[in-house]
Design an enzyme around this catalytic site. Structure first.
Site, mmCIF file in Angstrom:
data_model
loop_
_atom_site.group_PDB
_atom_site.id
_atom_site.type_symbol
_atom_site.label_atom_id
_atom_site.label_comp_id
_atom_site.label_asym_id
_atom_site.label_seq_id
_atom_site.Cartn_x
_atom_site.Cartn_y
_atom_site.Cartn_z
ATOM 1 N N GLU A 137 0.838 -1.065 0.086
ATOM 2 C CA GLU A 137 0.119 0.223 0.118
ATOM 3 C C GLU A 137 0.926 1.179 -0.078
ATOM 4 O O GLU A 137 0.678 2.226 -1.028
ATOM 5 C CB GLU A 137 -1.086 -0.115 1.163
ATOM 6 C CG GLU A 137 -1.947 1.087 1.309
ATOM 7 C CD GLU A 137 -2.764 1.245 0.231
ATOM 8 O OE1 GLU A 137 -3.888 0.364 0.223
ATOM 9 O OE2 GLU A 137 -2.797 2.058 -0.856
ATOM 10 N N ASP A 147 -22.616 6.606 -11.906
ATOM 11 C CA ASP A 147 -23.300 5.087 -11.582
ATOM 12 C C ASP A 147 -22.457 5.097 -10.104
ATOM 13 O O ASP A 147 -21.412 5.306 -10.043
ATOM 14 C CB ASP A 147 -23.055 4.374 -12.662
ATOM 15 C CG ASP A 147 -21.715 4.259 -13.323
ATOM 16 O OD1 ASP A 147 -20.675 3.732 -12.380
ATOM 17 O OD2 ASP A 147 -21.431 4.755 -14.278
ATOM 18 N N ASP A 181 1.219 3.902 -3.016
ATOM 19 C CA ASP A 181 0.941 5.512 -2.830
ATOM 20 C C ASP A 181 1.755 6.437 -2.909
ATOM 21 O O ASP A 181 1.488 7.457 -3.844
ATOM 22 C CB ASP A 181 0.066 5.567 -1.364
ATOM 23 C CG ASP A 181 -1.022 4.576 -1.286
ATOM 24 O OD1 ASP A 181 -1.522 4.143 -2.031
ATOM 25 O OD2 ASP A 181 -1.348 4.422 0.165
ATOM 26 N N ASP A 206 -16.513 9.510 -19.374
ATOM 27 C CA ASP A 206 -17.734 8.549 -18.728
ATOM 28 C C ASP A 206 -17.370 7.120 -19.047
ATOM 29 O O ASP A 206 -16.891 6.651 -19.985
ATOM 30 C CB ASP A 206 -18.845 9.084 -19.514
ATOM 31 C CG ASP A 206 -20.262 8.428 -18.686
ATOM 32 O OD1 ASP A 206 -20.139 7.892 -17.610
ATOM 33 O OD2 ASP A 206 -21.317 8.483 -19.209
ATOM 34 N N ILE A 207 -17.604 6.403 -17.874
ATOM 35 C CA ILE A 207 -17.385 4.786 -18.089
ATOM 36 C C ILE A 207 -18.794 4.215 -17.959
ATOM 37 O O ILE A 207 -19.397 4.399 -17.071
ATOM 38 C CB ILE A 207 -16.542 4.282 -16.838
ATOM 39 C CG1 ILE A 207 -15.216 5.177 -16.621
ATOM 40 C CG2 ILE A 207 -16.082 2.869 -16.874
ATOM 41 C CD1 ILE A 207 -14.107 4.991 -17.577
ATOM 42 N N SER A 211 -7.082 1.443 -3.932
ATOM 43 C CA SER A 211 -6.093 1.864 -3.724
ATOM 44 C C SER A 211 -5.031 2.664 -4.577
ATOM 45 O O SER A 211 -4.395 3.776 -4.131
ATOM 46 C CB SER A 211 -5.148 0.954 -3.021
ATOM 47 O OG SER A 211 -5.556 0.648 -1.726
#
Ligand SMILES: *[C@@H]1O[C@H](CO)[C@@H](O)[C@H](O)[C@H]1NC(C)=O
Ligand SMILES: *[C@@H]1O[C@H](CO)[C@@H](O)[C@H](O)[C@H]1NC(C)=O
Ligand SMILES: *[C@@H]1O[C@H](CO)[C@@H](O)[C@H](O)[C@H]1NC(C)=O
Ligand SMILES: *[C@@H]1O[C@H](CO)[C@@H](O)[C@H](O)[C@H]1NC(C)=O
Ligand SMILES: *[C@@H]1O[C@H](CO)[C@@H](O)[C@H](O)[C@H]1NC(C)=O
Ligand SMILES: *[C@@H]1O[C@H](CO)[C@@H](O)[C@H](O)[C@H]1NC(C)=O
Ligand SMILES: *[C@@H]1O[C@H](CO)[C@@H](O)[C@H](O)[C@H]1NC(C)=O
Ligand SMILES: *[C@@H]1O[C@H](CO)[C@@H](O)[C@H](O)[C@H]1NC(C)=O
Length: 652
Positions: free
Chosen positions: A317, A631, A321, A610-611, A567
């Site tokens: 993680e 959505d 990041d 837009d997905i 993540s």
């Protein structure tokens, strides 16, 4: 059933109370929920002494959304006129009327005034009372519960409690009551296990990382030998900084004016840690000028990156990041690493918020000792210093790739924490949270049984927290489809993970999101009965936005691995906001702070990719489907950063 029982109880209790005295009607407070694994051992002994604490309702808290909109709505004349920390503390300090009402309730119930104390912050009324006294005060029954796996014991009134009707409006939370020890500090498990993919800690209310690591397999490497290995030709297999710059139209911005000291903060929870060697290994390959760069580490409550482990799950993680946030921003930005919690107890989201805002730091050693860690750490080998209360600098953008489940927390606890994110927004900070990696089920693949408890596999959808809080920006994940190019439309992430998303059972639909949510539910009604999710159209939907979350190349313990998850998408989105803040600073403009009202405004309609492909399965269903417009798996879509920049620069 549980609800019906409570309703009946409420009727019975209030009838009796009214018969006795019209002024002492009682109401149920907070929501009892005994987490899975706990069983009743016996009734608590009447003479046992409890540290009884009453968390007072903050003044003006019901206006917090309108205060926040006043400084964050693009059409507000006060856009960008953020508040100071002192202004925030002053506005929300509990009133003397609240202090007085609770004090009188205790004294009239036989607790002598000499035993009652007010916390330094003015937010908690405290007294040591016996179980017998607490049971009288709350008209509740206290039991000792034991956790079947860890044998940890816990005193709680698991069936709920009531308050006098005239006292209840002044009270947020009473402790200890219905809140369970989320840390399972059992005899067999003094040490927190390393959290990693599929970590079953999902029901604990504690932060769980949303990163999933996969070793680069032989296929990937073999393929590389006979294919075009230029980075941009392989974004469906390897996401790198170069892929993200093209996907989201994110050029290298000019260096900010020297007067700017805008910051981005990356939040990590020990035992997750980065290693300096991994940063350099990543930079060497993907951003050579940054070799040797490090984040500014701010250790909170014994936070440390010196994790003695060879388990790559502990290093995924944080390396992810930092490599991506720092790599995207280049050398232009101060990156703060907020490293939270020691190796023994770790930390909660509240522990972190305490460090940012001293006025939230509501009592010595944490806000709720059953949920939050206690410092100085009472456990052997733990951090012996005091809890960090307001001692950490507040960054302008804060990225957190950890989450828990809304259903693991009581509504009062979740609401108190959520209001705190609104305060950070008031002070001009953008707060981003990952939306979870398990589709419509919660962390640990838990769903909600009809009786409200969390169970594996099937049941109602289980929204993730804090993403579901209306005052944070929740980030879902997308993918470059296998075989597709970096210029093709992305889909919702359909490999290794599915983005979390759905509708809250606790938080109401915020004004800024009304059109988006109601349009989705009306135009594309999900094929589920009302018991499957909160389909009322009156509750907060999440996530808000998304960004790629598949196949990130991350250096972990000296080797490149693939990382998947919301993540990935969260620090990347945070870096974009940080760059926009910098550009605004160069024009003497404020940071953007709480961005949701702006993102959902009509001006931003064409500023997203837009997905419209993919679902987020869970709880034995296909979950929701990506559709044109907002959505509940990809939000409004992925950012077109050049367009965002232009639009944010037009704001005052
Ligand atoms: C309750 O008792 C503990 C232990 O004796 C003490 O430290 C604490 O100050 C007491 N709290 C109050 C509110 O009197
Ligand atoms: C993916 O990245 C890894 C690590 O840099 C590299 O070894 C591999 O060749 C890349 N694969 C492709 C298809 O580009
Ligand atoms: C830079 O940070 C300091 C200390 O936090 C602050 O007082 C100052 O106003 C900041 N300057 C700018 C230009 O943001
Ligand atoms: C790390 O753990 C190993 C095995 O538990 C132990 O032998 C070693 O002393 C530890 N090292 C440090 C620096 O704590
Ligand atoms: C709630 O329901 C689940 C699943 O049906 C069951 O396993 C659990 O024991 C129930 N818990 C309580 C407290 O009734
Ligand atoms: C939708 O996503 C799947 C991968 O999960 C992919 O195979 C398919 O080509 C995508 N369709 C479109 C129209 O993008
Ligand atoms: C749906 O959400 C709203 C707002 O958060 C809440 O008031 C309501 O009780 C929820 N309904 C159900 C059936 O959970
Ligand atoms: C920003 O403010 C500084 C100092 O007040 C001034 O010198 C500079 O011209 C301003 N820049 C812009 C773009 O307005």
């Amino acid at each position: 059933m549980a609800f019906l029982r409570r309703l009946l109880l409420a009727v019975v209790v209030s009838v009796i109370a009214v018969a006795a005295s019209p002024l002492s009607a009682r109401v149920f407070h907070d929501d009892p929920r005994v987490p899975p694994g706990y069983k009743v051992l016996r009734r608590a002994a009447p003479h046992t002494v409890l540290p009884f604490r009453v968390g007072l309702k903050q003044s003006n808290i019901d206006s917090i959304e309108s205060f926040l909109l006043d400084v964050s709505h693009p059409e507000s004349p006060n856009y960008g006129k953020h508040w100071t920390a002192a202004q925030v503390a002053e506005t929300f300090r509990p009133s003397s009327e609240s202090v007085g009402t609770v004090h009188n309730w205790l004294t009239e119930s036989g607790v002598d005034a000499s035993r009652i104390k007010l916390s330094a912050s003015g937010a908690w009324v405290q007294a040591n009372v016996t179980i017998a006294e607490a049971e009288r005060l709350l008209e509740a029954e206290y039991y000792i519960y034991e956790h079947e796996a860890t044998e940890s014991r816990h005193i709680a009134c698991g069936q709920g409690y009531t308050l006098p009707a005239d006292v209840a409006p002044h009270v947020d939370i009473v402790l200890p009551t219905v809140h369970f020890d989320a840390k399972h500090r059992g005899r067999r498990s003094m040490k927190r296990s390393e959290s990693g993919p599929g970590d079953a800690a999902g029901s604990s209310g504690r932060p769980v990382s949303d990163a999933v690591i996969q070793k680069l397999d032989a296929n990937t490497l073999e393929f590389a030998q006979d294919a075009d290995t230029s980075e941009l030709a392989n974004c469906d297999k390897n996401i790198t900084l170069a892929c993200l710059r093209v996907l989201y139209n994110f050029p290298e911005f000019p260096k900010p004016a020297s007067s700017s000291n805008r910051t981005i903060g990356i939040v990590e929870y020990t035992p997750q840690a980065y290693t300096p060697e991994d940063l350099d290994n990543f930079f060497k390959t993907y951003s050579p000028s940054q070799v040797g760069e490090r984040p500014n580490e701010v250790d909170i409550d014994g936070g440390t990156i010196h994790v003695n482990s060879t388990n790559s799950n502990s290093f995924g993680e944080s390396n992810l990041d930092l490599q991506y946030a720092m790599g995207l921003l280049g050398t232009s930005q101060d990156v703060i690493l907020y490293q939270n919690g020691d190796l023994v107890e770790g930390a909660s989201f509240d522990n972190f918020l305490d460090a940012l805002d001293g006025s939230f730091c509501t009592f010595e050693g944490g806000d709720d000792p059953s949920q939050d860690s206690i410092y100085p750490d009472p456990f052997p080998g733990g951090f012996t210093g005091p809890e960090n209360c307001g001692g950490a600098p507040l960054a302008h953008v804060i990225s957190t790739s950890y989450g828990t489940n809304e259903a693991s927390l009581t509504p009062a606890y979740a609401q108190r924490q959520c209001a705190e994110y609104a305060k950070l927004g008031l002070m001009g900070t953008t707060v981003l949270y990952s939306s979870g990696d398990e589709g419509v089920s919660g962390h640990g693949e838990l769903c909600i049984a009809p009786n409200g408890t969390e169970v594996a596999g099937s049941g109602a959808f289980n929204p993730t927290f804090p993403g579901v809080c209306p005052f944070v920006t929740s980030v879902g994940a997308t993918q470059v489809n296998p075989g597709a190019s970096v210029h093709d439309p992305e889909s919702s992430c359909q490999q290794v993970i599915f983005p979390g998303g759905g509708f809250s059972n606790v938080f109401a639909l915020p004004e800024y999101q009304k059109t988006a949510v109601q349009t989705y539910l009306t135009k594309f009604p999900p094929p589920y009965p009302p018991t499957q999710f909160n389909s009322t159209g009156r509750s907060r939907g999440f996530p808000d936005i998304s960004a790629n979350g598949a196949n990130y190349i991350v250096s972990i313990l000296g080797e490149f691995a693939h990382v998947f998850g919301t993540s990935c998408a969260t620090p990347v989105s945070a870096a974009f906001i940080a760059a926009i803040n910098d550009a605004r600073a160069a024009h003497n403009k404020s940071s953007v702070g709480f961005i949701n009202p702006t993102l959902y405004s009509s001006a931003f309609k064409n500023a997203f990719n837009d997905i419209t492909n993919g679902t987020n399965p869970g709880c034995g269903t296909e979950g929701f489907a990506a559709r044109p417009g907002w959505d509940p798996l990809t939000g409004l879509g992925t950012p077109n950063v050049e367009k965002w920049l232009q639009l944010f620069l037009e704001l005052p």
